[in-house]
Write a protein that holds these residues in place. Structure first.
Motif, PDB file in Angstrom:
ATOM      1  N   SER A 186      -8.466   8.938   8.683  1.00 15.08           N
ATOM      2  CA  SER A 186      -9.992   8.220   8.690  1.00 15.08           C
ATOM      3  C   SER A 186     -10.082   8.012   9.983  1.00 15.08           C
ATOM      4  CB  SER A 186     -10.427   7.412   7.777  1.00 15.08           C
ATOM      5  OG  SER A 186     -11.260   7.160   7.834  1.00 15.08           O
ATOM      6  N   SER A 187      -9.461   7.022  10.678  1.00 15.35           N
ATOM      7  CA  SER A 187      -9.319   6.716  11.565  1.00 15.35           C
ATOM      8  C   SER A 187      -8.847   7.223  12.691  1.00 15.35           C
ATOM      9  CB  SER A 187      -8.234   5.277  12.018  1.00 15.35           C
ATOM     10  OG  SER A 187      -8.599   4.468  13.090  1.00 15.35           O
ATOM     11  N   ARG A 188      -8.611   8.189  12.614  1.00 14.19           N
ATOM     12  CA  ARG A 188      -8.053   8.983  14.303  1.00 14.19           C
ATOM     13  C   ARG A 188      -9.406  10.145  14.090  1.00 14.19           C
ATOM     14  NH1 ARG A 188      -7.393  13.038  16.784  1.00 14.19           N
ATOM     15  NH2 ARG A 188      -5.116  13.976  16.927  1.00 14.19           N
ATOM     16  N   LEU A 189      -9.747  10.743  12.767  1.00 15.01           N
ATOM     17  CA  LEU A 189     -10.536  11.493  13.034  1.00 15.01           C
ATOM     18  C   LEU A 189     -11.886  11.496  12.712  1.00 15.01           C
ATOM     19  CD1 LEU A 189      -8.534  13.813  11.044  1.00 15.01           C
ATOM     20  CD2 LEU A 189      -8.510  13.692  13.513  1.00 15.01           C
ATOM     21  N   MET A 222       1.448  -1.128  -0.248  1.00 15.67           N
ATOM     22  CA  MET A 222      -0.011   0.010  -0.272  1.00 15.67           C
ATOM     23  C   MET A 222       0.740   1.492  -0.116  1.00 15.67           C
ATOM     24  SD  MET A 222      -3.113   1.177   2.717  1.00 15.67           S
ATOM     25  CE  MET A 222      -3.554  -0.170   2.167  1.00 15.67           C
ATOM     26  N   ASP A 223       0.344   2.443  -1.171  1.00 11.58           N
ATOM     27  CA  ASP A 223       1.106   3.378  -1.117  1.00 11.58           C
ATOM     28  C   ASP A 223       1.094   4.189   0.339  1.00 11.58           C
ATOM     29  OD1 ASP A 223      -0.420   5.516  -0.979  1.00 11.58           O
ATOM     30  OD2 ASP A 223      -0.659   4.711  -2.955  1.00 11.58           O
ATOM     31  N   LEU A 224       1.929   5.147   0.905  1.00 18.05           N
ATOM     32  CA  LEU A 224       1.827   5.777   2.032  1.00 18.05           C
ATOM     33  C   LEU A 224       0.950   7.056   1.948  1.00 18.05           C
ATOM     34  CD1 LEU A 224       5.866   6.613   2.575  1.00 18.05           C
ATOM     35  CD2 LEU A 224       4.628   5.214   3.690  1.00 18.05           C
ATOM     36  N   LEU A 225       0.387   7.085   0.619  1.00 18.89           N
ATOM     37  CA  LEU A 225       0.009   8.212   1.117  1.00 18.89           C
ATOM     38  C   LEU A 225      -1.990   7.822   1.481  1.00 18.89           C
ATOM     39  CD1 LEU A 225       0.395  10.674  -2.121  1.00 18.89           C
ATOM     40  CD2 LEU A 225      -0.056  11.160   0.407  1.00 18.89           C
ATOM     41  N   ALA A 226      -2.074   6.506   0.540  1.00 21.58           N
ATOM     42  CA  ALA A 226      -3.444   5.469   1.324  1.00 21.58           C
ATOM     43  C   ALA A 226      -3.299   5.290   2.538  1.00 21.58           C
ATOM     44  CB  ALA A 226      -3.482   4.066   0.557  1.00 21.58           C
ATOM     45  N   THR A 227      -2.273   4.869   3.015  1.00 19.74           N
ATOM     46  CA  THR A 227      -1.872   4.814   4.843  1.00 19.74           C
ATOM     47  C   THR A 227      -2.445   5.900   5.388  1.00 19.74           C
ATOM     48  OG1 THR A 227      -0.303   2.878   3.975  1.00 19.74           O
ATOM     49  CG2 THR A 227       0.033   3.725   6.664  1.00 19.74           C
ATOM     50  N   GLY A 228      -1.861   6.694   5.109  1.00 20.19           N
ATOM     51  CA  GLY A 228      -2.218   8.203   5.518  1.00 20.19           C
ATOM     52  C   GLY A 228      -4.043   8.288   5.781  1.00 20.19           C
ATOM     53  N   ALA A 229      -4.315   7.997   4.898  1.00 14.47           N
ATOM     54  CA  ALA A 229      -5.361   8.386   4.616  1.00 14.47           C
ATOM     55  C   ALA A 229      -6.753   7.469   5.064  1.00 14.47           C
ATOM     56  CB  ALA A 229      -6.267   7.974   2.998  1.00 14.47           C
ATOM     57  N   GLN A 230      -5.999   6.297   5.567  1.00 17.09           N
ATOM     58  CA  GLN A 230      -6.223   4.965   6.855  1.00 17.09           C
ATOM     59  C   GLN A 230      -6.428   5.462   7.376  1.00 17.09           C
ATOM     60  OE1 GLN A 230      -5.013   1.573   5.276  1.00 17.09           O
ATOM     61  NE2 GLN A 230      -7.168   0.890   4.399  1.00 17.09           N
ATOM     62  N   LEU A 231      -5.119   5.739   8.102  1.00 17.89           N
ATOM     63  CA  LEU A 231      -4.993   6.824   9.591  1.00 17.89           C
ATOM     64  C   LEU A 231      -5.838   8.036   9.675  1.00 17.89           C
ATOM     65  CD1 LEU A 231      -0.557   5.939   9.155  1.00 17.89           C
ATOM     66  CD2 LEU A 231      -2.246   4.635  10.708  1.00 17.89           C
ATOM     67  N   VAL A 255      -4.146  23.796   5.569  1.00 18.21           N
ATOM     68  CA  VAL A 255      -4.695  23.128   6.202  1.00 18.21           C
ATOM     69  C   VAL A 255      -6.248  22.730   5.136  1.00 18.21           C
ATOM     70  CG1 VAL A 255      -5.129  21.887   8.246  1.00 18.21           C
ATOM     71  CG2 VAL A 255      -2.541  22.229   6.972  1.00 18.21           C
ATOM     72  N   ALA A 256      -6.911  24.274   5.876  1.00 16.27           N
ATOM     73  CA  ALA A 256      -8.269  24.972   6.048  1.00 16.27           C
ATOM     74  C   ALA A 256      -8.958  24.191   4.473  1.00 16.27           C
ATOM     75  CB  ALA A 256      -8.313  25.954   6.222  1.00 16.27           C
ATOM     76  N   SER A 257      -7.671  24.348   4.025  1.00 13.67           N
ATOM     77  CA  SER A 257      -8.204  23.209   2.092  1.00 13.67           C
ATOM     78  C   SER A 257      -8.830  22.334   2.110  1.00 13.67           C
ATOM     79  CB  SER A 257      -7.445  24.221   1.344  1.00 13.67           C
ATOM     80  OG  SER A 257      -7.611  23.237  -0.257  1.00 13.67           O
ATOM     81  N   PHE A 258      -7.532  21.345   2.561  1.00 16.84           N
ATOM     82  CA  PHE A 258      -7.805  20.555   2.784  1.00 16.84           C
ATOM     83  C   PHE A 258      -8.687  19.508   4.012  1.00 16.84           C
ATOM     84  CE2 PHE A 258      -6.622  16.256   6.354  1.00 16.84           C
ATOM     85  CZ  PHE A 258      -6.392  15.548   4.904  1.00 16.84           C
ATOM     86  N   ALA A 259      -8.990  20.177   5.262  1.00 16.32           N
ATOM     87  CA  ALA A 259     -10.072  20.368   5.913  1.00 16.32           C
ATOM     88  C   ALA A 259     -11.416  20.237   5.555  1.00 16.32           C
ATOM     89  CB  ALA A 259      -9.812  21.148   7.327  1.00 16.32           C
ATOM     90  N   ASP A 260     -11.612  21.158   4.700  1.00 21.96           N
ATOM     91  CA  ASP A 260     -12.437  21.322   3.714  1.00 21.96           C
ATOM     92  C   ASP A 260     -12.944  20.310   2.632  1.00 21.96           C
ATOM     93  OD1 ASP A 260     -13.646  24.166   4.798  1.00 21.96           O
ATOM     94  OD2 ASP A 260     -12.972  24.859   3.390  1.00 21.96           O
ATOM     95  N   GLN A 261     -12.109  19.275   2.219  1.00 17.02           N
ATOM     96  CA  GLN A 261     -12.158  18.706   1.032  1.00 17.02           C
ATOM     97  C   GLN A 261     -12.944  16.905   2.359  1.00 17.02           C
ATOM     98  OE1 GLN A 261      -8.832  17.844  -1.313  1.00 17.02           O
ATOM     99  NE2 GLN A 261      -7.937  20.341  -0.890  1.00 17.02           N
ATOM    100  N   ILE A 295      -9.727  11.037   1.099  1.00 11.98           N
ATOM    101  CA  ILE A 295      -9.420  11.710   2.244  1.00 11.98           C
ATOM    102  C   ILE A 295      -8.035  11.591   1.221  1.00 11.98           C
ATOM    103  CG2 ILE A 295      -7.969  11.056   4.195  1.00 11.98           C
ATOM    104  CD1 ILE A 295     -10.858  10.051   5.149  1.00 11.98           C
ATOM    105  N   THR A 296      -7.520  10.206   0.219  1.00 10.92           N
ATOM    106  CA  THR A 296      -6.195  10.090  -0.356  1.00 10.92           C
ATOM    107  C   THR A 296      -5.541  11.025  -1.004  1.00 10.92           C
ATOM    108  OG1 THR A 296      -6.458   8.093  -0.336  1.00 10.92           O
ATOM    109  CG2 THR A 296      -5.218   8.519  -2.257  1.00 10.92           C
ATOM    110  N   ASN A 297      -6.684  11.593  -1.934  1.00 17.64           N
ATOM    111  CA  ASN A 297      -6.697  12.754  -2.752  1.00 17.64           C
ATOM    112  C   ASN A 297      -6.397  14.341  -1.923  1.00 17.64           C
ATOM    113  OD1 ASN A 297      -7.018  11.557  -5.501  1.00 17.64           O
ATOM    114  ND2 ASN A 297      -8.970  11.733  -5.327  1.00 17.64           N
ATOM    115  N   ALA A 298      -7.056  14.672  -1.192  1.00 18.84           N
ATOM    116  CA  ALA A 298      -6.946  15.340  -0.244  1.00 18.84           C
ATOM    117  C   ALA A 298      -5.654  15.705   0.161  1.00 18.84           C
ATOM    118  CB  ALA A 298      -7.624  15.630   1.019  1.00 18.84           C
TER     119      ALA A 298
END
Length: 138
Positions: free
Chosen positions: A12-15, A1-10, A84-90, A24-27
């Motif tokens: 999603s779970s964390r938040l 699994m690539d790191l961005l997909a891993t980050g998306a999972q982390l 970060v605000a743009s990411f949060a909106d996405q 989430i991966t695209n953001a």
């Protein structure tokens, strides 16, 4: 699994996000990516290296052992509140919550990117990566 997909999972779970993983991966790609679908490890390292006092934290993330913590405020300073605000909106959350999640996830992603020391060894260790990161800022 690539790191961005891993980050998306982390994240999603964390938040507790109610958003599909592709969103989430695209953001994350927009915020932390290299434009080619990968985590921009060198770019992130240079941003953190340029921020005073974060070199030791960065070394802990890229090296073996425990990862040093980083605050949500530091994430906002390093990545920029607007980005970060743009990411949060996405991803459907507020800026502070996103920054808090990113403060947990970014050290883990950089740690995984350098897992086993292969990344660091190829760049001359943590000091070599920091030197490379600083050279991007000149």
């Amino acid at each position: 699994m690539d790191l961005l997909a891993t980050g998306a999972q982390l994240l999603s779970s964390r938040l507790g996000l109610e958003v599909d993983s592709d969103t989430i991966t695209n953001a994350l790609q927009s915020l932390l990516g290299d434009g080619a679908g990968n985590l921009d490890v060198a770019g992130l390292a240079s941003r953190f290296a340029a921020s005073g006092g974060l070199q030791d934290a960065l070394k802990s993330w890229l090296g073996d052992g425990e990862n040093a913590p980083i605050s949500a405020d530091t994430i906002l300073d390093v990545l920029g509140r607007g980005d970060v605000a743009s990411f949060a909106d996405q991803v459907g959350t507020d800026t502070e919550t996103a920054a808090s999640g990113l403060s947990d996830v970014i050290p883990q992603l950089l740690d995984q990117a350098s897992s086993g020391g292969e990344l660091l060894s190829s760049l001359g260790g943590a000091d070599g990566l920091l030197g490379m990161a600083k050279s991007f800022l000149r």
